[in-house]
Design a protein around this motif. Sequence first.
Motif, PDB file in Angstrom:
ATOM      1  N   GLY B 270      13.552 -15.117   2.466  1.00  0.00           N
ATOM      2  CA  GLY B 270      12.334 -15.102   3.266  1.00  0.00           C
ATOM      3  C   GLY B 270      11.189 -14.457   2.521  1.00  0.00           C
ATOM      4  N   THR B 271      10.156 -14.038   3.278  1.00  0.00           N
ATOM      5  CA  THR B 271       8.940 -13.523   2.650  1.00  0.00           C
ATOM      6  C   THR B 271       8.587 -12.147   3.196  1.00  0.00           C
ATOM      7  OG1 THR B 271       8.112 -15.768   2.344  1.00  0.00           O
ATOM      8  CG2 THR B 271       6.492 -13.989   2.231  1.00  0.00           C
ATOM      9  N   LEU B 272       8.403 -11.190   2.283  1.00  0.00           N
ATOM     10  CA  LEU B 272       7.895  -9.873   2.654  1.00  0.00           C
ATOM     11  C   LEU B 272       6.384  -9.981   2.864  1.00  0.00           C
ATOM     12  CD1 LEU B 272       8.000  -6.726   2.826  1.00  0.00           C
ATOM     13  CD2 LEU B 272       7.723  -6.715   0.334  1.00  0.00           C
ATOM     14  N   ASP B 273       5.893  -9.448   3.974  1.00  0.00           N
ATOM     15  CA  ASP B 273       4.453  -9.451   4.252  1.00  0.00           C
ATOM     16  C   ASP B 273       4.017  -8.007   4.498  1.00  0.00           C
ATOM     17  OD1 ASP B 273       1.904  -9.546   5.337  1.00  0.00           O
ATOM     18  OD2 ASP B 273       2.239 -11.495   6.285  1.00  0.00           O
ATOM     19  N   VAL B 274       3.156  -7.485   3.624  1.00  0.00           N
ATOM     20  CA  VAL B 274       2.717  -6.085   3.749  1.00  0.00           C
ATOM     21  C   VAL B 274       1.251  -5.998   4.181  1.00  0.00           C
ATOM     22  CG1 VAL B 274       4.407  -5.347   2.030  1.00  0.00           C
ATOM     23  CG2 VAL B 274       2.063  -5.821   1.307  1.00  0.00           C
ATOM     24  N   SER B 275       0.706  -7.117   4.705  1.00  0.00           N
ATOM     25  CA  SER B 275      -0.720  -7.142   5.084  1.00  0.00           C
ATOM     26  C   SER B 275      -1.084  -6.002   6.026  1.00  0.00           C
ATOM     27  CB  SER B 275      -1.067  -8.457   5.783  1.00  0.00           C
ATOM     28  OG  SER B 275      -0.546  -9.547   5.089  1.00  0.00           O
ATOM     29  N   ASP B 276      -0.174  -5.658   6.941  1.00  0.00           N
ATOM     30  CA  ASP B 276      -0.496  -4.647   7.951  1.00  0.00           C
ATOM     31  C   ASP B 276       0.198  -3.318   7.697  1.00  0.00           C
ATOM     32  OD1 ASP B 276      -2.059  -6.488   9.315  1.00  0.00           O
ATOM     33  OD2 ASP B 276      -0.325  -7.299  10.379  1.00  0.00           O
ATOM     34  N   ALA B 277       0.718  -3.138   6.481  1.00  0.00           N
ATOM     35  CA  ALA B 277       1.424  -1.885   6.194  1.00  0.00           C
ATOM     36  C   ALA B 277       0.437  -0.723   6.128  1.00  0.00           C
ATOM     37  CB  ALA B 277       2.172  -2.001   4.862  1.00  0.00           C
ATOM     38  N   THR B 278       0.903   0.441   6.612  1.00  0.00           N
ATOM     39  CA  THR B 278       0.085   1.656   6.526  1.00  0.00           C
ATOM     40  C   THR B 278       0.781   2.661   5.618  1.00  0.00           C
ATOM     41  OG1 THR B 278       1.185   2.591   8.464  1.00  0.00           O
ATOM     42  CG2 THR B 278      -0.858   1.338   8.844  1.00  0.00           C
ATOM     43  N   TYR B 279       0.002   3.435   4.883  1.00  0.00           N
ATOM     44  CA  TYR B 279       0.514   4.394   3.907  1.00  0.00           C
ATOM     45  C   TYR B 279      -0.060   5.761   4.264  1.00  0.00           C
ATOM     46  CZ  TYR B 279       1.222   0.016   1.313  1.00  0.00           C
ATOM     47  OH  TYR B 279       1.584  -1.249   0.932  1.00  0.00           O
ATOM     48  N   ALA B 280       0.805   6.690   4.695  1.00  0.00           N
ATOM     49  CA  ALA B 280       0.311   7.990   5.148  1.00  0.00           C
ATOM     50  C   ALA B 280       0.998   9.110   4.365  1.00  0.00           C
ATOM     51  CB  ALA B 280       0.582   8.166   6.639  1.00  0.00           C
ATOM     52  N   PRO B 281       0.254  10.129   3.931  1.00  0.00           N
ATOM     53  CA  PRO B 281       0.890  11.241   3.209  1.00  0.00           C
ATOM     54  C   PRO B 281       1.717  12.089   4.185  1.00  0.00           C
ATOM     55  CG  PRO B 281      -1.448  11.697   3.580  1.00  0.00           C
ATOM     56  CD  PRO B 281      -1.200  10.307   4.084  1.00  0.00           C
ATOM     57  N   LEU B 282       2.960  12.430   3.778  1.00  0.00           N
ATOM     58  CA  LEU B 282       3.757  13.385   4.559  1.00  0.00           C
ATOM     59  C   LEU B 282       3.445  14.798   4.100  1.00  0.00           C
ATOM     60  CD1 LEU B 282       7.442  12.150   5.024  1.00  0.00           C
ATOM     61  CD2 LEU B 282       5.571  12.210   6.675  1.00  0.00           C
ATOM     62  N   ASP B 283       3.237  14.932   2.781  1.00  0.00           N
ATOM     63  CA  ASP B 283       2.815  16.192   2.170  1.00  0.00           C
ATOM     64  C   ASP B 283       2.201  15.828   0.820  1.00  0.00           C
ATOM     65  OD1 ASP B 283       4.997  15.712   0.443  1.00  0.00           O
ATOM     66  OD2 ASP B 283       6.356  16.804   1.771  1.00  0.00           O
ATOM     67  N   GLU B 284       2.164  16.764  -0.125  1.00  0.00           N
ATOM     68  CA  GLU B 284       1.469  16.501  -1.393  1.00  0.00           C
ATOM     69  C   GLU B 284       2.188  15.475  -2.262  1.00  0.00           C
ATOM     70  OE1 GLU B 284       2.165  19.970  -0.704  1.00  0.00           O
ATOM     71  OE2 GLU B 284       0.302  19.870   0.465  1.00  0.00           O
ATOM     72  N   ARG B 285       3.464  15.199  -2.008  1.00  0.00           N
ATOM     73  CA  ARG B 285       4.189  14.332  -2.941  1.00  0.00           C
ATOM     74  C   ARG B 285       5.042  13.260  -2.272  1.00  0.00           C
ATOM     75  NH1 ARG B 285       9.203  15.846  -3.811  1.00  0.00           N
ATOM     76  NH2 ARG B 285       9.246  15.002  -5.914  1.00  0.00           N
ATOM     77  N   ARG B 286       4.978  13.170  -0.942  1.00  0.00           N
ATOM     78  CA  ARG B 286       5.754  12.141  -0.238  1.00  0.00           C
ATOM     79  C   ARG B 286       4.833  11.282   0.627  1.00  0.00           C
ATOM     80  NH1 ARG B 286      10.294  14.546   3.229  1.00  0.00           N
ATOM     81  NH2 ARG B 286       8.610  15.939   3.876  1.00  0.00           N
ATOM     82  N   VAL B 287       5.141   9.976   0.678  1.00  0.00           N
ATOM     83  CA  VAL B 287       4.321   9.040   1.455  1.00  0.00           C
ATOM     84  C   VAL B 287       5.221   8.281   2.427  1.00  0.00           C
ATOM     85  CG1 VAL B 287       2.902   6.942   1.308  1.00  0.00           C
ATOM     86  CG2 VAL B 287       2.593   8.781  -0.359  1.00  0.00           C
ATOM     87  N   ARG B 288       4.737   8.117   3.663  1.00  0.00           N
ATOM     88  CA  ARG B 288       5.473   7.320   4.646  1.00  0.00           C
ATOM     89  C   ARG B 288       4.761   5.972   4.828  1.00  0.00           C
ATOM     90  NH1 ARG B 288       9.496   7.250   8.047  1.00  0.00           N
ATOM     91  NH2 ARG B 288       9.322   5.895   9.880  1.00  0.00           N
ATOM     92  N   VAL B 289       5.570   4.904   4.814  1.00  0.00           N
ATOM     93  CA  VAL B 289       5.036   3.549   4.936  1.00  0.00           C
ATOM     94  C   VAL B 289       5.615   2.911   6.190  1.00  0.00           C
ATOM     95  CG1 VAL B 289       4.798   1.307   3.795  1.00  0.00           C
ATOM     96  CG2 VAL B 289       4.953   3.395   2.411  1.00  0.00           C
TER      97      VAL B 289
END
Lengths: 121, 463
Positions: B270-289
């Motif tokens: 299938g197809t990965l679609d990241v058009s609506d993905a959000t990227y938020a910092p958890l702290d200085e070195r980790r990111v939540r998607v």
Amino acid sequence: MPEHPTPAPQLSDYAIEIRSKNAGPFWVTMETFMKDSAGYAIAADDSFLNEQVIADLYRVDATQVQIFRIPALNAVKISFPRPVTQASLRDRDIHAGQHHVPLACLRVPHHPLTDEAQPVS
Amino acid sequence: MPPSTEAAARVGILTPSGMLGAGFAPETIDYGLALGPDVIAIDGGSTDSGPHYLGAGVAKTTASAVSRDLRLLLRAAATADIPLIVGSCGTSGTDSGVDWVAGIADQIMAEEGLDLKIARIYSEQDAGFLKKELDAGRVHPLAPHGPLAPETLDSCTHIVGMMGHEPFVEAIQAGAQVILAGRATDTALAAAVPLMLGMPAGPTWHAAKIVECGGQCTTDPRAGGVFATIDHNGFVIEPLDPANACTPISVAAHMLYETANPYRMREPAGTLDVSDATYAPLDERRVRVEGSRFEPAEQHTIKLEGARVTGYETLSFSGIRDPYIVANIDRWAALLRNIVTERINQTLKLTDDDYGLDIRLYGHNAILQDIDPDPSTAREVGVMLLVNAPSQATATAIAKVANPLMLHLPLPEMHYLPSFAFATSPAETERGPAYEFVLNHVVDVESATGMFRTHYSREVSRA
């Protein structure tokens, strides 16, 4: 002030990085990561940078040029089919890693380098 | 024992670096193991460096570098009792590449006293089988390619199919602790265990794409790999070096790397679609998607890669510093081309159609040629002559005919015979067969695993 008119700045003057690379063996892809939203506004301006401009710079078919404008990253991404087959006798850039230069050197008229367009740090 | 197939709350992927053999600090693996991974996944290949590696069935990496990395990873997998997955073994994923890495793994296991069940998954394809699929209308071109001619399949020295996650899942469920795979999508090796353990497809494939180049998605790509933790709503990504960092920009920007389209990525399933993905910092070195989606395809497809010999190459390289000739270098190169062509015809009785010849002016315009935005004059110019001919002997004969001209050719108005600067003796270097990629096509398949063959080192998993 200089006595002679300075040439218009280049797109790279407003960018953190402009890079190019293969996207698989049959496509070239390039990204301009701009320094700020003012730089992004220049790169994303359709009247300045569009499919025909890329077609003329790279001698490729404008209908095959794809442009993605990504404001969240202050980035514009451009992809087109590789004009020369990878690693063929005429291919001088196997990874297409130096093909960003014509784009980076593109002159930007009507946008002198101002404080607003300078890097933040 | 193999991982439980019971539903998990979260699944951790440890990716030590972007490629097996590229190297990483041992401490980064210790750091990653402390985070509780469920799998170690690392890529072993790419088409990025051109068709030679597939065409010749040889690796770009050296055995010592692969062995060094693999030793640390086999130890880590044994210590943590989790699977180690290596994709696209031997750079191109040919059967010889899988066996090459398997041989290195066997030697390490003997030396280290390890006893792990290894699955080798082969991806090489038979031209006869593919011609039947082509006849049945199950082979389709990808842009910018057109329809496939059956002769093209016959002309390939090696053809591989790119597997998705399914053969990996099957091997792990059969008890494999180490999987050495042929050609696979870069993402499939990281996605297999999370999908098997019930993680949602959107975050899993997106996380797999973000980890596939190791530290590329961090602020310091030289500092080693990354760790992704997938849960039912998204994933968290962090570097394996405590001094390194992921930021929302560094993670989001990685979707642009080596992809034609930064929002959508096709996998066999299938197809990965990241058009609506959000990227938020958890702290200085980790990111939540969060917000990544996966759209299952109506038709499962396997992408093909194939390379064929285009001829044999010989290379010769001379340098020019003479200011007058450098100032007139385009005229000089045109003269060289004309005289060389004439001399080849006189002495070897070959016409333009019998061979290919490229004169590259390094320091002048060799890389970008007529699209170069800067036409200013060079100080010195390297003249590379690259010859492609149906045999190595012919290619070298052509280069030898060119040699006196690359040493001495004056412009017509010059009254002396210049001598240019060869850097090596002999002047000619034989490059062997040259290859090109000729397949950019997919095959419609009923079974996600049917085109791949899995061999286990032992029939029965550990008691």
